[in-house]
Write a protein that holds these residues in place. Structure first.
Motif, PDB file in Angstrom:
ATOM      1  N   THR A  27     -30.581  17.592  26.589  1.00  0.00           N
ATOM      2  CA  THR A  27     -31.337  18.724  27.462  1.00  0.00           C
ATOM      3  C   THR A  27     -31.385  20.246  26.825  1.00  0.00           C
ATOM      4  O   THR A  27     -30.157  20.474  26.759  1.00  0.00           O
ATOM      5  N   CYS A 121     -38.231  14.860  26.921  1.00  0.00           N
ATOM      6  CA  CYS A 121     -37.432  15.336  28.171  1.00  0.00           C
ATOM      7  C   CYS A 121     -38.138  16.532  28.974  1.00  0.00           C
ATOM      8  O   CYS A 121     -37.728  16.352  30.148  1.00  0.00           O
ATOM      9  N   LEU A 124     -41.001  14.755  31.423  1.00  0.00           N
ATOM     10  CA  LEU A 124     -40.758  14.053  32.593  1.00  0.00           C
ATOM     11  C   LEU A 124     -40.871  14.713  33.918  1.00  0.00           C
ATOM     12  O   LEU A 124     -41.238  14.319  34.800  1.00  0.00           O
ATOM     13  N   SER A 208     -32.480   9.332  22.973  1.00  0.00           N
ATOM     14  CA  SER A 208     -32.717  10.064  24.132  1.00  0.00           C
ATOM     15  C   SER A 208     -34.474   9.965  24.428  1.00  0.00           C
ATOM     16  O   SER A 208     -34.804   9.766  25.478  1.00  0.00           O
ATOM     17  N   LYS A 211     -34.859   6.736  26.023  1.00  0.00           N
ATOM     18  CA  LYS A 211     -34.567   6.859  27.646  1.00  0.00           C
ATOM     19  C   LYS A 211     -35.344   7.594  28.361  1.00  0.00           C
ATOM     20  O   LYS A 211     -35.792   7.195  29.545  1.00  0.00           O
ATOM     21  N   ASP A 212     -35.887   8.794  27.881  1.00  0.00           N
ATOM     22  CA  ASP A 212     -37.045   9.726  28.559  1.00  0.00           C
ATOM     23  C   ASP A 212     -38.059   8.716  28.875  1.00  0.00           C
ATOM     24  O   ASP A 212     -38.679   9.035  30.124  1.00  0.00           O
ATOM     25  N   ARG A 215     -37.469   6.483  31.614  1.00  0.00           N
ATOM     26  CA  ARG A 215     -37.438   7.042  33.028  1.00  0.00           C
ATOM     27  C   ARG A 215     -39.026   7.413  33.405  1.00  0.00           C
ATOM     28  O   ARG A 215     -39.146   7.334  34.574  1.00  0.00           O
TER      29      ARG A 215
END
Length: 484
Positions: A27, A121, A124, A208, A211-212, A215
């Motif tokens: 982040t 990131c 999202l 990352s 993963k983002d 989500r």
């Protein structure tokens, strides 16, 4: 004893912060205490773009979705916005043209929530907001901005002290650093520039990113909203790696000059020069790009092309150059593979624009010049190809009833619409890309033709003439290599 207690306290704080999801690795620090508010705010019966949000297009939509209306949100970075064409000839306009043609009895409302320079990131949060506005589908267009700022400090990072490398791995340090910047009023005011990326950082960013996206897919799935995920294309054939090369300038300039003048037998000398540099500097991004340029020239020579598939060699070399760029400003193969894995595992509909552009390249080996403005933003012709891939994915999802031959009808309607756009609007488009390419990307020789085009289309443009003079001056003093 004191050291052990200090370590114990730090571990306890880390556990608490992890449980709360605070200051997570990956982040950006600038986002820890900087919340500019929602992208859209309500005013009576409509939502409109929050004036505090400077990186989003100005637009509005009804607070309550009208009956018999398909509402679609577009999220992502500048490609999602449609930069530099945006509302005039960007995704929102072109998607609506296509869907109106496919389903004329249904209203289609396309809301563009793409944020300039936004990474996954950050997207999202935009998706979570969009899901509160009754969307039928969300189109996610991301991948080019993942390396714009350092989100992971690793052991092999350059220009970072040993102590900071250790501390930067902790949430506590990231939280305290964010608090310090906030207290001084500097949080969010730092300029975001690409930096030299390490191998470890590439791996962490790819993890990352996946993963983002996972989500985002889960959030859409929980609300029963169709998600379209786009594998974005980039200009790999006609745009040099953005970052510095390990090859010294004088040696690079020599090879470059030979490539400019080379034809016929002289190409052998260029190839030998590239091989000599490879022996010294290994898997250098600039060298991979230069090798691709060499193979493209060989591909243009009929007799040589019979002996070997030089175009295939060129394509491999150009993609390797893009993927090994020390300062990436385009979606790498690792990110594209991660994106495709998410689409497959989460039942997300994939709009494989990257594949569509590659098909176009394979048909026309010089297609890059007409498909892109710069390193990743499609030209008007490229934009049509990109949007066709999105509409095709919508057809697979059931959002659109696409009849055979829809793509030809779509192209005709888009061309008709394009002819209605005033020259002044196109002039502003060319001016924007001239600024982006010539100034921000520091390639004045590439921005200059766009600035001149802007002045030609709109002689009264208030800034084009000044930009031309600046880019002319910068082109005269800034050394550059051909093909970038």
């Amino acid at each position: 004893m004191a050291l052990a207690m200090g370590v114990g306290v730090l571990v306890l704080i880390e556990i608490i912060l992890a449980a709360l999801g605070v200051a997570s690795p990956g982040t950006p620090i600038r986002k820890l205490f900087l919340r500019p508010g929602p992208v859209f705010i309500q005013k009576g019966k409509i939502f409109e773009t929050n004036p505090e949000q400077l990186f989003f297009m100005r637009q509005s939509f009804a607070a309550k979705k009208p009956p018999r209306t398909t509402r679609i949100f577009i999220v992502g970075g500048s490609t999602a916005m449609g930069f530099p064409m945006e509302s005039a000839f960007g995704p929102a306009s072109l998607i609506k043209i296509g869907l109106d043609a496919a389903d004329p009895g249904v209203g289609h409302e396309i809301v563009n929530a793409g944020g300039f320079a936004y990474a996954a990131c950050e997207i999202l949060e935009v998706v979570e907001e969009a899901l509160d506005h009754e969307p039928d589908a969300i189109i996610v267009m991301t991948g080019h901005n993942e390396f714009l700022e350092r989100r992971f400090t690793t052991w092999d990072a350059e220009g970072v002290g040993a102590a900071e490398k250790i501390l930067a791995m902790t949430r506590t340090y990231r939280l305290l650093r964010g608090l310090f910047r906030w207290s001084r009023g500097t949080l969010g005011k730092e300029k975001v520039y690409p930096h030299v990326v390490t191998e470890r950082e590439r791996q962490l960013v790819a993890k990352s990113f996946e993963k983002d996206l996972t989500r985002i897919a889960q959030a859409c799935g929980e609300k029963g909203v169709v998600m379209i995920l786009a594998a974005l294309p980039s200009n790999s054939f006609d745009y040099r790696p953005h970052g510095p090369s390990r090859v010294p300038w004088d040696e690079a300039r020599t090879i470059d000059a030979e490539l400019i003048k080379a034809s016929g037998p002289e190409l052998d000398e260029v190839g030998e020069g590239i091989e000599r540099l490879k022996a010294r500097y290994g898997n250098d991004a600039w060298l991979s790009f230069e090798a691709g340029s060499f193979y493209m020239k060989m591909d243009g020579i009929g007799e040589a092309a019979r002996d070997e598939d030089y175009y295939s060699l060129a394509r491999t070399s150009f993609l390797r150059a893009r993927d090994r760029d020390p300062m990436p400003v385009r979606a790498t193969s690792d990110l594209i593979r991660a994106l495709r894995r998410v689409a497959e595992r989460k039942g997300v509909f994939l709009a494989d624009a990257e594949k569509s552009f590659q098909t176009e390249r394979d048909k026309d080996h010089g297609a890059e010049e007409r498909l892109f403005f710069d390193h990743c933003h499609p030209s008007p012709e490229g934009e049509v190809i990109l949007i066709k891939s999105l509409i095709g994915a919508m057809g697979e999802s059931g959002l659109a009833d696409l009849k055979p031959g829809w793509d030809k009808i779509y192209e005709d309607r888009v061309n008709s619409y394009r002819s209605t756009i005033p020259d002044k609007v196109w002039a502003e488009t060319y001016y924007r890309i001239a600024v982006e390419t010539g100034l921000y990307m520091e390639r004045p020789h590439r921005g200059l033709p766009y600035a001149r085009k802007a002045a030609e289309l709109d002689p009264a443009h208030p800034k084009a003439s000044r930009l031309i003079k600046r880019l002319e001056a910068d082109s005269a003093i800034t050394p550059y290599m051909t093909g970038d």
